[in-house]
Design an enzyme around this catalytic site. Structure first.
Site, mmCIF file in Angstrom:
data_model
loop_
_atom_site.group_PDB
_atom_site.id
_atom_site.type_symbol
_atom_site.label_atom_id
_atom_site.label_comp_id
_atom_site.label_asym_id
_atom_site.label_seq_id
_atom_site.Cartn_x
_atom_site.Cartn_y
_atom_site.Cartn_z
ATOM 1 N N SER A 126 -6.308 3.391 4.357
ATOM 2 C CA SER A 126 -6.167 2.855 3.112
ATOM 3 C C SER A 126 -6.427 2.264 2.213
ATOM 4 C CB SER A 126 -4.927 1.584 3.532
ATOM 5 O OG SER A 126 -4.155 0.761 2.626
ATOM 6 N N SER A 177 0.326 -1.206 0.016
ATOM 7 C CA SER A 177 0.223 0.118 0.204
ATOM 8 C C SER A 177 1.069 0.975 0.120
ATOM 9 C CB SER A 177 -0.806 0.635 1.041
ATOM 10 O OG SER A 177 -1.953 -0.690 0.791
ATOM 11 N N LYS A 211 -0.394 3.181 -2.721
ATOM 12 C CA LYS A 211 -0.582 4.587 -2.854
ATOM 13 C C LYS A 211 -0.566 6.464 -2.024
ATOM 14 C CE LYS A 211 -4.875 1.433 -0.594
ATOM 15 N NZ LYS A 211 -3.933 0.785 -0.020
ATOM 16 N N LYS A 242 2.492 6.551 5.394
ATOM 17 C CA LYS A 242 1.403 5.477 5.153
ATOM 18 C C LYS A 242 2.773 4.009 5.617
ATOM 19 C CE LYS A 242 -2.176 3.595 2.491
ATOM 20 N NZ LYS A 242 -1.763 2.843 3.930
#
Length: 286
Positions: A116, A61, A64, A222
């Site tokens: 997320s 992730s 992202k 993140k």
């Protein structure tokens, strides 16, 4: 013929040398458990520590981060878009968007970065490029031409496993550095809690990045996990007007990823200092 040049040099001097420019002596280096890692100065991009930072890895992730900054740069935050059926069927973490739901652009980015949401990533991709595949082409062009990364390739907006969706710790640190220069991105990435009222979900989002609540000065950004990538983490923190960014890839456990990030941030703040020196020099060529 004489040529005179007056040059003002602004040098950021950090205390210890390394193969990349700076690092600590071997006996003082942190013992990082993640397969690859990097620590950089967020202002200058100077590398303070690295462990196989050029090795190809799967970001999960952390993908992202790139999706989020593209979304911020390429669409108005007040834009309202409609959720497709395809977006609601994506695997993994979601913010439970409903087909036909109308949602503001900023709220999509918040769902993407704070919770997320893979579904939010698909909506962003489809709105900007028509499909995930077409958006991936935009991601790669943006990463190379705007950010200057050279060893990454992205195939989707969310980071679900694809052997061709890869990066390096060094590239991801550069992407994180670029994204965190955007004030709106930084605000969203540092949000600890957010009230979420959607057609399919009414809740309070809690940022998945634990260090926002546990590390003094943490500012983002993140975390990620899929089985093939292990636990991945990009973290930024600021103390005394200095900001550092850490990326760790493929930790065996979430706890190891957070321990590595904490250790590297502590190392950076405790070991290195920045000094800005203004120097005037005149060069003469006859």
């Amino acid at each position: 013929m004489r040529k005179a040049f007056s040059i003002f040099l602004f040098l950021y001097l950090l205390s210890l040398p390394s193969s990349y420019g700076l690092a600590a002596p071997t006996e003082r280096e942190p013992k990082v458990k993640s397969e690859t890692a990097i620590l950089i100065d967020a202002e200058t991009g100077q590398i303070l520590f690295e462990k196989e930072a050029g090795k190809r890895m799967y970001p999960a992730s952390l993908t992202k981060i790139l999706t989020g900054i593209i979304a911020l740069e390429e669409e108005n935050l007040s834009k309202v878009v409609t959720v497709s059926e395809n977006a609601t069927n994506v695997d993994g973490t979601s913010v439970y968007l409903v087909e036909g739901e109308e949602i503001k652009w900023k709220r999509l980015i918040e769902g993407l970065l704070i919770n997320s949401g893979n579904d939010a990533g698909v909506v962003i991709a489809e709105h900007l490029a028509g499909s995930e595949a077409a958006f991936a082409e935009e991601m790669n062009e943006f990463a190379e031409k705007k950010i200057g990364v050279r060893s990454s390739h992205f195939t989707n907006p969310h980071g679900l496993f694809d052997e061709n969706n890869y990066t390096t710790a060094y590239d991801m640190a550069k992407i994180a550095q670029y994204a965190m220069e955007n004030n709106t991105f930084q605000t969203i990435a540092s949000t600890r809690e957010l009230e979420w009222k959607g057609e399919g979900w009414d809740t309070t989002l809690h940022n998945h990045h634990k260090l926002l609540r546990e590390y003094d000065g943490a500012t983002g950004i993140k975390n990620g996990f899929v089985q093939q990538s292990g636990f991945t983490l990009a973290t930024s923190a600021e103390r005394e007007n200095r900001e550092l960014i850490v990326v760790t890839l493929n930790a065996s456990t979430s706890q190891e990823a957070y321990e590595d990030a904490t250790q590297l941030l502590d190392f950076g703040f405790e070991t290195f200092t920045n000094e800005k020196i203004e120097q005037e020099e005149t060069f003469t060529d006859e």
